[in-house]
Motif scaffolding. Sequence first.
Motif, short mmCIF file in Angstrom:
data_model
loop_
_atom_site.label_atom_id
_atom_site.label_comp_id
_atom_site.label_asym_id
_atom_site.label_seq_id
_atom_site.Cartn_x
_atom_site.Cartn_y
_atom_site.Cartn_z
N VAL A 67 0.85 -1.19 0.00
CA VAL A 67 0.00 0.00 0.00
C VAL A 67 0.89 1.25 0.00
N PHE A 68 1.98 1.17 0.75
CA PHE A 68 2.94 2.27 0.78
C PHE A 68 3.46 2.57 -0.62
N ILE A 69 3.79 1.51 -1.36
CA ILE A 69 4.28 1.70 -2.74
C ILE A 69 3.19 2.33 -3.61
N ALA A 70 1.98 1.81 -3.49
CA ALA A 70 0.87 2.32 -4.31
C ALA A 70 0.59 3.78 -4.01
N VAL A 71 0.54 4.11 -2.72
CA VAL A 71 0.26 5.49 -2.32
C VAL A 71 1.38 6.41 -2.81
N GLY A 72 2.61 5.92 -2.71
CA GLY A 72 3.74 6.70 -3.20
C GLY A 72 3.60 6.99 -4.68
N ALA A 73 3.16 5.99 -5.44
CA ALA A 73 2.98 6.17 -6.88
C ALA A 73 1.92 7.23 -7.16
N VAL A 74 0.83 7.17 -6.40
CA VAL A 74 -0.27 8.13 -6.61
C VAL A 74 0.19 9.55 -6.29
N LEU A 75 0.85 9.71 -5.14
CA LEU A 75 1.28 11.06 -4.75
C LEU A 75 2.33 11.59 -5.74
N SER A 76 3.16 10.68 -6.23
CA SER A 76 4.17 11.08 -7.19
C SER A 76 3.51 11.52 -8.51
N LEU A 77 2.48 10.80 -8.93
CA LEU A 77 1.76 11.18 -10.15
C LEU A 77 1.13 12.57 -9.99
N VAL A 78 0.51 12.78 -8.82
CA VAL A 78 -0.13 14.08 -8.57
C VAL A 78 0.92 15.19 -8.63
N ALA A 79 2.07 14.94 -7.99
CA ALA A 79 3.12 15.96 -7.97
C ALA A 79 3.64 16.23 -9.38
N ILE A 80 3.91 15.17 -10.14
CA ILE A 80 4.47 15.35 -11.47
C ILE A 80 3.50 16.11 -12.38
N LEU A 162 -7.19 18.82 -10.69
CA LEU A 162 -7.91 19.89 -9.99
C LEU A 162 -7.02 20.83 -9.19
N VAL A 163 -5.91 20.32 -8.63
CA VAL A 163 -5.11 21.21 -7.78
C VAL A 163 -4.46 22.31 -8.61
N PRO A 164 -4.53 23.55 -8.10
CA PRO A 164 -4.04 24.67 -8.90
C PRO A 164 -2.52 24.76 -9.00
N THR A 165 -1.79 24.48 -7.91
CA THR A 165 -0.33 24.63 -7.98
C THR A 165 0.37 23.39 -7.45
N ALA A 166 1.64 23.25 -7.83
CA ALA A 166 2.42 22.08 -7.44
C ALA A 166 2.61 22.01 -5.92
N ARG A 167 2.83 23.16 -5.30
CA ARG A 167 3.05 23.16 -3.85
C ARG A 167 1.79 22.73 -3.09
N PHE A 168 0.66 23.03 -3.66
CA PHE A 168 -0.61 22.69 -3.03
C PHE A 168 -0.95 21.22 -3.28
N ALA A 169 -0.39 20.67 -4.35
CA ALA A 169 -0.73 19.30 -4.74
C ALA A 169 -0.32 18.29 -3.65
N GLN A 170 0.85 18.49 -3.08
CA GLN A 170 1.37 17.55 -2.09
C GLN A 170 0.43 17.39 -0.88
N PRO A 171 0.11 18.51 -0.17
CA PRO A 171 -0.79 18.35 0.97
C PRO A 171 -2.19 17.88 0.59
N VAL A 172 -2.70 18.35 -0.54
CA VAL A 172 -4.05 17.94 -0.94
C VAL A 172 -4.06 16.43 -1.23
N GLY A 173 -3.07 15.99 -1.97
CA GLY A 173 -2.96 14.56 -2.29
C GLY A 173 -2.88 13.73 -1.03
N SER A 174 -2.01 14.15 -0.11
CA SER A 174 -1.85 13.41 1.15
C SER A 174 -3.14 13.41 1.95
N ALA A 175 -3.78 14.58 2.00
CA ALA A 175 -4.99 14.71 2.82
C ALA A 175 -6.11 13.82 2.30
N ILE A 176 -6.09 13.53 1.02
CA ILE A 176 -7.14 12.65 0.47
C ILE A 176 -6.76 11.18 0.61
#
Lengths: 250, 327
Positions: A67-80, A162-176
């Motif tokens: 799950v850690f790997i999967a979540v990492g992939a998702v957050l990385s996709l959001v960031a990229i 949906l996230v407007p900026t890259a800096r915002f993407a990290q916390p929003v992704g994590s929070a979801i």
Amino acid sequence: MLKGFWKLTWVEVKIFVREPMGVIGTLAIPVVLFIVLGKLFQSDAVLGVQMPAGFTAPFNVAVFASVFIAVGAVLSLVAIMSIYREGGILKRLRATPLSPLTILGSHVAVKLLFTALGLAALVLAGKRLLPGLLDVPLLSFSVAVLFSTLSILSVGFVIASLVPTARFAQPVGSAIIYPMVAISGLFFPLAALSDGMQLFANLLPVTHAVGLMDGVWAGGDWLALWPHVLGLLVVFAVFSALSAKVFRWE
Amino acid sequence: MEPVHPPAIHRNSMVSVDPKQSAASPVIEVVGLQKSYGSLTAVDGVSFEVQRGEIFGLIGPNGAGKTTTMECVEGHRRPDSGKIRVLGLDPVRQGRELQKRIGVQHQDAQLQKRIKVWEAVDLWASLYEAVMDTDLLLEQLGLTEKRNAWFMTLSGGQKQRLFIALALIHDPEIVFLDELTTGLDPQARRAIWSLVTGIRDRGKTVFLTTHLMEEAERLCDRVAIIEHGKLIEMDAPAALVTKHCPQRGVVFSSDTAGVREAVEGIEGLTELSAEGEVYTLLGTGDNFVSGVLDAISQNQIRVRDFRTEMPTLEDVFLKLTGHAIRD
């Protein structure tokens, strides 16, 4: 429609490995986590009681690491995707015949590839360092992990769109994502939740991912696990369709 | 920069246009273009045409509406109202077809930091049916030595040259260049200018935006001046200068006596001032400068220093808008 898909995917793979920290984070950290937690929970000292042979932790360490790997992939996709949008890379790609679907598809393919590699590293290390722990249907388990990752990634597409900026993407992704993990049944059984929360948890892809992985780990048949397979499929279908609608180039 | 497979490129019947016909038919037609962002009107009723084979420049200060106009024409932004035709296509409804026939360089768009130059070119080339010889293209843009360099390590000028390469790779009929040389040093800027004239010389149409008046004057066959979303003037740079700033200046220094009397009767003279031995003459008309030269030679005035001051597009802009473009 898939014009440029393989080339773009290959380029993105190469770009990804050119950032050593990203590769270490994706491939090495889950393995270290898996081994450390596995060793820890195999030792009598941690829980203070003699554990039966085989798997002994309060939660399935292999599923946790997956799950850690999967979540990492998702957050990385959001960031990229958010970095690409903010940096105008998507804007430049827009002026080509590439479709949004091809671009998202390429990134998903890259994420799945590294998920598979991460899982392989995990298995190789586990076989050596945690003897006995991985005597399970590994191929079936790996397919379950990749299938689950794909489904959770589709939620990532929508967040990324949906996230407007890259800096915002990290916390929003994590929070979801992280709350989904918390009530997925990974750390405590779903039955411990109230009825309403159980219903809610069953709408989330991570819950079905954990259910499927746990089931396959325990030697369960895919057919018998159909509610989880269906749950993951529905999430994938809905969120993929949604992301095609909400995709923004800039 | 000749295409390596010209037959392939012209296979599409829509691409090959009868030259006689194309000379007169505009490749871009914009009528009454309107675009607002919330309460801000970015483009307010802009109309113009761009002819095949010309370098057409939209000029104006930052925020005037240049980029919005260009992006509407490219099909990357949906206008609120107005009619746009590019190569006979509607950029919104026939966007995919249009993208194959135009090349676009966006002002603020980047590439992946760690993509190599050759990988970007190779990726772009894979997206089109007929492409130019990419090795030749890199060579002509001076990027051969940077083939294996990561995008993030390129200088500003090298990045812009790569973007031009990507915009040209499918041998498009119209090339859109948005603020191409902003932020570049003068040397890099000049190199880019010669590339752009090279594109036109190959029969392509170039549509560019710039807030640099010198760039517009050097490059553009015609310019449209845009301010606050409105198109306020459009013509060849020299014609605009002649129309709006007909006054030329002649400045020379001389220690000969009687200069003032000698030049006073020159045709077109409007203003004469002297500061010590330095004389400044302002006048209009095509005969003014030669009139000054005649007066100098006929009256045997010994001239130590002589220069003419021609008005530029910058002066035209100042006159039309009441402020300098960099304000």
